[in-house]
Design a protein around this motif. Structure first.
Motif, PDB file in Angstrom:
ATOM      1  N   ALA A 122       0.841  -1.184   0.000  1.00  0.00           N
ATOM      2  CA  ALA A 122       0.000   0.000   0.000  1.00  0.00           C
ATOM      3  C   ALA A 122       0.881   1.241   0.000  1.00  0.00           C
ATOM      4  O   ALA A 122       2.004   1.226   0.487  1.00  0.00           O
ATOM      5  CB  ALA A 122      -0.905   0.005   1.216  1.00  0.00           C
ATOM      6  N   LEU A 123       0.349   2.297  -0.534  1.00  0.00           N
ATOM      7  CA  LEU A 123       0.984   3.603  -0.490  1.00  0.00           C
ATOM      8  C   LEU A 123       0.180   4.427   0.503  1.00  0.00           C
ATOM      9  O   LEU A 123      -1.039   4.562   0.376  1.00  0.00           O
ATOM     10  CB  LEU A 123       0.970   4.261  -1.870  1.00  0.00           C
ATOM     11  CG  LEU A 123       1.537   5.668  -1.961  1.00  0.00           C
ATOM     12  CD1 LEU A 123       3.019   5.683  -1.553  1.00  0.00           C
ATOM     13  CD2 LEU A 123       1.369   6.224  -3.361  1.00  0.00           C
ATOM     14  N   VAL A 124       0.862   4.952   1.519  1.00  0.00           N
ATOM     15  CA  VAL A 124       0.190   5.698   2.580  1.00  0.00           C
ATOM     16  C   VAL A 124       0.735   7.113   2.616  1.00  0.00           C
ATOM     17  O   VAL A 124       1.956   7.316   2.636  1.00  0.00           O
ATOM     18  CB  VAL A 124       0.419   5.025   3.956  1.00  0.00           C
ATOM     19  CG1 VAL A 124      -0.316   5.777   5.051  1.00  0.00           C
ATOM     20  CG2 VAL A 124      -0.008   3.561   3.917  1.00  0.00           C
ATOM     21  N   LYS A 125      -0.161   8.092   2.626  1.00  0.00           N
ATOM     22  CA  LYS A 125       0.226   9.495   2.754  1.00  0.00           C
ATOM     23  C   LYS A 125      -0.164   9.949   4.159  1.00  0.00           C
ATOM     24  O   LYS A 125      -1.322   9.807   4.564  1.00  0.00           O
ATOM     25  CB  LYS A 125      -0.477  10.355   1.699  1.00  0.00           C
ATOM     26  CG  LYS A 125      -0.083  11.824   1.762  1.00  0.00           C
ATOM     27  CD  LYS A 125      -0.753  12.611   0.648  1.00  0.00           C
ATOM     28  CE  LYS A 125      -0.349  14.071   0.677  1.00  0.00           C
ATOM     29  NZ  LYS A 125      -0.986  14.821  -0.422  1.00  0.00           N
ATOM     30  N   THR A 126       0.824  10.485   4.888  1.00  0.00           N
ATOM     31  CA  THR A 126       0.560  10.993   6.234  1.00  0.00           C
ATOM     32  C   THR A 126       1.049  12.434   6.342  1.00  0.00           C
ATOM     33  O   THR A 126       1.865  12.892   5.542  1.00  0.00           O
ATOM     34  CB  THR A 126       1.293  10.165   7.315  1.00  0.00           C
ATOM     35  OG1 THR A 126       2.698  10.377   7.194  1.00  0.00           O
ATOM     36  CG2 THR A 126       0.978   8.677   7.195  1.00  0.00           C
ATOM     37  N   ASP A 127       0.559  13.126   7.356  1.00  0.00           N
ATOM     38  CA  ASP A 127       1.139  14.423   7.661  1.00  0.00           C
ATOM     39  C   ASP A 127       2.346  14.184   8.563  1.00  0.00           C
ATOM     40  O   ASP A 127       2.662  13.037   8.902  1.00  0.00           O
ATOM     41  CB  ASP A 127       0.101  15.375   8.274  1.00  0.00           C
ATOM     42  CG  ASP A 127      -0.456  14.902   9.614  1.00  0.00           C
ATOM     43  OD1 ASP A 127       0.182  14.052  10.287  1.00  0.00           O
ATOM     44  OD2 ASP A 127      -1.527  15.398   9.998  1.00  0.00           O
ATOM     45  N   LEU A 128       3.032  15.245   8.958  1.00  0.00           N
ATOM     46  CA  LEU A 128       4.251  15.089   9.744  1.00  0.00           C
ATOM     47  C   LEU A 128       3.999  14.654  11.186  1.00  0.00           C
ATOM     48  O   LEU A 128       4.941  14.351  11.911  1.00  0.00           O
ATOM     49  CB  LEU A 128       5.077  16.369   9.700  1.00  0.00           C
ATOM     50  CG  LEU A 128       5.638  16.705   8.315  1.00  0.00           C
ATOM     51  CD1 LEU A 128       6.403  18.013   8.352  1.00  0.00           C
ATOM     52  CD2 LEU A 128       6.509  15.584   7.784  1.00  0.00           C
ATOM     53  N   LYS A 129       2.734  14.592  11.585  1.00  0.00           N
ATOM     54  CA  LYS A 129       2.383  14.079  12.910  1.00  0.00           C
ATOM     55  C   LYS A 129       1.993  12.603  12.854  1.00  0.00           C
ATOM     56  O   LYS A 129       1.679  12.008  13.864  1.00  0.00           O
ATOM     57  CB  LYS A 129       1.247  14.903  13.514  1.00  0.00           C
ATOM     58  CG  LYS A 129       1.647  16.331  13.818  1.00  0.00           C
ATOM     59  CD  LYS A 129       0.503  17.100  14.424  1.00  0.00           C
ATOM     60  CE  LYS A 129       0.949  18.537  14.693  1.00  0.00           C
ATOM     61  NZ  LYS A 129      -0.148  19.329  15.246  1.00  0.00           N
ATOM     62  N   GLY A 130       2.001  12.030  11.646  1.00  0.00           N
ATOM     63  CA  GLY A 130       1.663  10.620  11.475  1.00  0.00           C
ATOM     64  C   GLY A 130       0.195  10.349  11.216  1.00  0.00           C
ATOM     65  O   GLY A 130      -0.210   9.194  11.144  1.00  0.00           O
ATOM     66  N   VAL A 136      -2.878   9.666   9.066  1.00  0.00           N
ATOM     67  CA  VAL A 136      -3.064   9.145   7.710  1.00  0.00           C
ATOM     68  C   VAL A 136      -4.022  10.044   6.937  1.00  0.00           C
ATOM     69  O   VAL A 136      -5.150  10.269   7.362  1.00  0.00           O
ATOM     70  CB  VAL A 136      -3.587   7.687   7.749  1.00  0.00           C
ATOM     71  CG1 VAL A 136      -3.908   7.198   6.344  1.00  0.00           C
ATOM     72  CG2 VAL A 136      -2.566   6.777   8.421  1.00  0.00           C
ATOM     73  N   LEU A 137      -3.545  10.558   5.809  1.00  0.00           N
ATOM     74  CA  LEU A 137      -4.366  11.393   4.938  1.00  0.00           C
ATOM     75  C   LEU A 137      -5.093  10.546   3.904  1.00  0.00           C
ATOM     76  O   LEU A 137      -6.233  10.811   3.569  1.00  0.00           O
ATOM     77  CB  LEU A 137      -3.501  12.454   4.250  1.00  0.00           C
ATOM     78  CG  LEU A 137      -2.724  13.367   5.212  1.00  0.00           C
ATOM     79  CD1 LEU A 137      -1.814  14.312   4.444  1.00  0.00           C
ATOM     80  CD2 LEU A 137      -3.675  14.136   6.112  1.00  0.00           C
ATOM     81  N   TRP A 138      -4.418   9.539   3.370  1.00  0.00           N
ATOM     82  CA  TRP A 138      -5.038   8.524   2.522  1.00  0.00           C
ATOM     83  C   TRP A 138      -4.145   7.299   2.452  1.00  0.00           C
ATOM     84  O   TRP A 138      -2.965   7.363   2.730  1.00  0.00           O
ATOM     85  CB  TRP A 138      -5.417   9.023   1.131  1.00  0.00           C
ATOM     86  CG  TRP A 138      -4.408   9.751   0.300  1.00  0.00           C
ATOM     87  CD1 TRP A 138      -4.396  11.082   0.017  1.00  0.00           C
ATOM     88  CD2 TRP A 138      -3.273   9.205  -0.405  1.00  0.00           C
ATOM     89  NE1 TRP A 138      -3.335  11.386  -0.793  1.00  0.00           N
ATOM     90  CE2 TRP A 138      -2.632  10.258  -1.077  1.00  0.00           C
ATOM     91  CE3 TRP A 138      -2.731   7.925  -0.521  1.00  0.00           C
ATOM     92  CZ2 TRP A 138      -1.491  10.082  -1.851  1.00  0.00           C
ATOM     93  CZ3 TRP A 138      -1.587   7.745  -1.295  1.00  0.00           C
ATOM     94  CH2 TRP A 138      -0.990   8.815  -1.946  1.00  0.00           C
ATOM     95  N   ARG A 139      -4.760   6.191   2.090  1.00  0.00           N
ATOM     96  CA  ARG A 139      -4.072   4.905   1.930  1.00  0.00           C
ATOM     97  C   ARG A 139      -4.628   4.272   0.671  1.00  0.00           C
ATOM     98  O   ARG A 139      -5.836   4.104   0.540  1.00  0.00           O
ATOM     99  CB  ARG A 139      -4.323   4.016   3.140  1.00  0.00           C
ATOM    100  CG  ARG A 139      -3.661   2.658   3.053  1.00  0.00           C
ATOM    101  CD  ARG A 139      -4.050   1.790   4.275  1.00  0.00           C
ATOM    102  NE  ARG A 139      -3.320   0.566   4.266  1.00  0.00           N
ATOM    103  CZ  ARG A 139      -2.130   0.378   4.821  1.00  0.00           C
ATOM    104  NH1 ARG A 139      -1.551   1.351   5.469  1.00  0.00           N
ATOM    105  NH2 ARG A 139      -1.520  -0.784   4.751  1.00  0.00           N
TER     106      ARG A 139
END
Length: 163
Positions: free
Chosen positions: A1-9, A11-14
């Protein structure tokens, strides 16, 4: 999976990009902001995939509308077991030949970098860095670099390679 997070961890999308009859295996990720690029490998070679950075949606390449393009046809190298973090067993199209005792197969293309509208993809077995147009997927050239693995750019725009 490709996971996008902000710098606080958070999850913005997976996303699980479905390409090449499966979900990977993906070995490297790089972005230039608009798109995220992934390298997928199997016994036939290394494929470049791109997704939309904002949504994670899988994008197609202009030439033929494919979701991935073959960048190079290098073979997965045999490396000492202690020098690679994971053993590679390719699914699409079968498995590579067994590695000798004390060795495993590492991904051929473990390096990926993007700069100035160009994507740079390393091939350990071919000893080259392939340059591809980030919008069209067209090959633009190649650089010789024996034993290349990871690649990146520094702030001045110089290409760095682990070789």
């Amino acid at each position: 999976a490709l996971v996008k997070t902000d710098l606080k961890g958070n999850v913005l999308w997976r996303k699980n990009p479905f390409v090449g009859g499966g979900f990977g295996p993906f070995y490297a990720v790089a972005t230039e902001g608009k798109n995220i690029f992934l390298i997928r490998g199997d016994k036939k070679g290394s494929y470049l995939v791109r997704v939309d950075s904002a949504t994670g949606a899988l994008l197609t390449w202009p030439e033929g509308g494919a979701s991935e393009i073959l960048v190079c046809s290098g073979q997965s190298p045999v490396v000492p077991t202690e020098s690679t973090p994971s053993v590679v067993a390719y699914g699409a199209g079968g498995k590579d030949a067994a590695a000798p005792e004390g060795s495993s197969r590492g991904p051929d293309s473990a390096g990926l970098a993007v700069r100035g509208g160009k994507v740079y993809v390393s091939s350990y077995s071919l000893g080259k860095i392939f340059i591809v147009d980030a919008e069209t997927g067209s090959p633009l050239g190649e650089l010789a670099c024996p034993g290349v693995r990871g690649i990146s750019f520094d702030a001045a725009g110089n290409l760095l390679a682990v070789s």
